[in-house]
Design an enzyme around this catalytic site. Structure first.
Site, PDB file in Angstrom:
ATOM      1  N   SER A  89      14.698  37.249  20.410  1.00  0.00           N
ATOM      2  CA  SER A  89      13.836  38.441  20.467  1.00  0.00           C
ATOM      3  C   SER A  89      14.576  39.699  20.026  1.00  0.00           C
ATOM      4  O   SER A  89      13.995  40.571  19.391  1.00  0.00           O
ATOM      5  CB  SER A  89      13.279  38.631  21.888  1.00  0.00           C
ATOM      6  N   HIS A  90      15.858  39.817  20.381  1.00  0.00           N
ATOM      7  CA  HIS A  90      16.653  40.998  20.027  1.00  0.00           C
ATOM      8  C   HIS A  90      17.952  40.518  19.374  1.00  0.00           C
ATOM      9  O   HIS A  90      18.552  39.550  19.839  1.00  0.00           O
ATOM     10  CB  HIS A  90      17.016  41.811  21.273  1.00  0.00           C
ATOM     11  N   ASN A  91      18.376  41.226  18.343  1.00  0.00           N
ATOM     12  CA  ASN A  91      19.629  40.887  17.672  1.00  0.00           C
ATOM     13  C   ASN A  91      20.229  42.158  17.079  1.00  0.00           C
ATOM     14  O   ASN A  91      19.584  42.821  16.261  1.00  0.00           O
ATOM     15  CB  ASN A  91      19.383  39.835  16.582  1.00  0.00           C
ATOM     16  N   PHE A 102      22.664  38.975  20.834  1.00  0.00           N
ATOM     17  CA  PHE A 102      21.252  38.590  20.755  1.00  0.00           C
ATOM     18  C   PHE A 102      20.785  37.950  22.055  1.00  0.00           C
ATOM     19  O   PHE A 102      21.600  37.493  22.872  1.00  0.00           O
ATOM     20  CB  PHE A 102      21.003  37.652  19.560  1.00  0.00           C
ATOM     21  N   THR A 103      19.479  37.935  22.251  1.00  0.00           N
ATOM     22  CA  THR A 103      18.903  37.212  23.392  1.00  0.00           C
ATOM     23  C   THR A 103      18.222  35.968  22.840  1.00  0.00           C
ATOM     24  O   THR A 103      17.531  36.022  21.823  1.00  0.00           O
ATOM     25  CB  THR A 103      17.881  38.068  24.164  1.00  0.00           C
TER      26      THR A 103
END
Length: 332
Positions: A89-91, A102-103
């Site tokens: 989702s996040h990077n 990242f997640t």
């Protein structure tokens, strides 16, 4: 009025047939005025998304924050590989030897699981080292940017007790649809209600049930930080005494500028266990907030990690076939 509306939609979004009418009445405006402002903010990409925000863990997904150490000449290729996983989702690139953060979430029916997925990603990207930083304790996750400048510096973070829930096919159908962005129109939920052939009472009843069970964290608008004027967002990591970690985490979470606050594991090559996301309009403002936090938080040391590049920031799409497809491709 624009800032008041943006502040309002980040908080408790009205779960009614005509939510913008409720907001208009609160702010002594017309529904058309509110919609016009929101449509403009959406068009300008200041509003990123307005939807249900679900708890990955409560939906049965397993997730973790991860940091990779990637040689600078391999970052571009590594990011493409990492971002190809539907659970990313996040990077971000951050200013540290562990430079790619990242997640990652894997689906409830994952054959590989989280650790094996990470091994595959580390090998495919040529990571020199990596650390897995799952949540040990969550104190706060609530992104609300202070658009009006009127929010208090501190806020109460309530502990919520969740009810048990038995997820039916209708619950899953509503999760699948409510996770996507709504339109800024008079009746934004009408499409979902019509598709599912249910009435508004049933729809909002299930959303409220999902929230009471902690499956849905909240329904709200998320702003694009930089577009909304909050360009200096730091992930601040703290080395705190593990025995006092919970008390210190609870104190850190009370700062209104902190949107996320977690305890995570320590490692020989990573001594920081308290993670806080701090949001400010400028680096000076953010550093000022961090200094204020440091004067109140008992820690051995702390370090702000600013992102130099954003590679991905999306919501995970739950209960979609992409997870299985990715695993089929990489399970050799």
């Amino acid at each position: 009025m624009k800032d008041e509306i943006l502040s309002r939609i980040q908080k408790k979004f009205p779960l009614v047939a005509r939510p913008f009418k409720v907001i208009a009445d609160e702010l002594d405006m017309s529904e058309d005025e509110v919609l016009s402002i929101l449509q403009e903010q959406k068009k300008s990409n200041i509003i990123r998304q307005t939807s249900a925000i679900f708890d990955t863990k409560r939906l049965g997904y397993v997730s973790s924050l991860v940091a990779f150490k990637i040689p600078s000449d391999k970052i571009s290729d590594a990011v493409k590989i990492i971002n190809s996983h539907p659970g990313i989702s996040h990077n971000y690139e951050r200013n540290h030897d562990f430079n790619i953060w990242f997640t990652l979430a894997v689906a409830p029916n994952s054959k590989l699981g989280l650790e094996k997925t990470l091994e595959i990603l580390a090998e495919a990207t040529g990571a020199e080292d990596y650390i897995m930083l799952p949540t040990l304790k969550l104190f706060k996750i609530n992104v609300k940017l202070n658009t009006t400048g009127k929010d208090e510096k501190k806020e109460e973070v309530k502990r919520v007790k969740h009810t048990e829930i038995e997820m039916t096919p209708l619950h899953h159908a509503i999760v699948r649809r409510a996770q996507y962005d709504i339109e800024m129109v008079g009746e934004p939920f009408k499409k979902i209600v019509d598709e599912l052939n249910i009435d508004y009472d049933t729809f909002f009843g299930i959303l409220n049930e999902l929230q009471e069970a902690g499956v849905m964290r909240r329904f709200a608008s998320i702003l694009n930080h930089r577009k909304a004027g909050f360009g200096a967002n730091a992930m601040v990591v703290w080395d705190v005494d593990e025995e006092k970690g919970e008390a210190i985490g609870e104190k850190a979470a009370t700062f209104s500028a902190v949107s996320h606050c977690y305890l995570r594991p320590k490692y020989a090559n990573w001594p920081y266990n308290l993670f806080t996301m701090v949001h400010g309009k400028s680096t000076d403002e953010t550093n000022g907030i961090i200094a204020e936090m440091a004067s109140e938080i008992e820690s051995k040391k702390h370090m702000p990690l600013y992102s130099s590049r954003e590679f991905k920031k999306v919501r995970i799409e739950y209960f979609t076939p992409e997870f299985e497809a990715w695993e089929e491709k990489y399970s050799i």
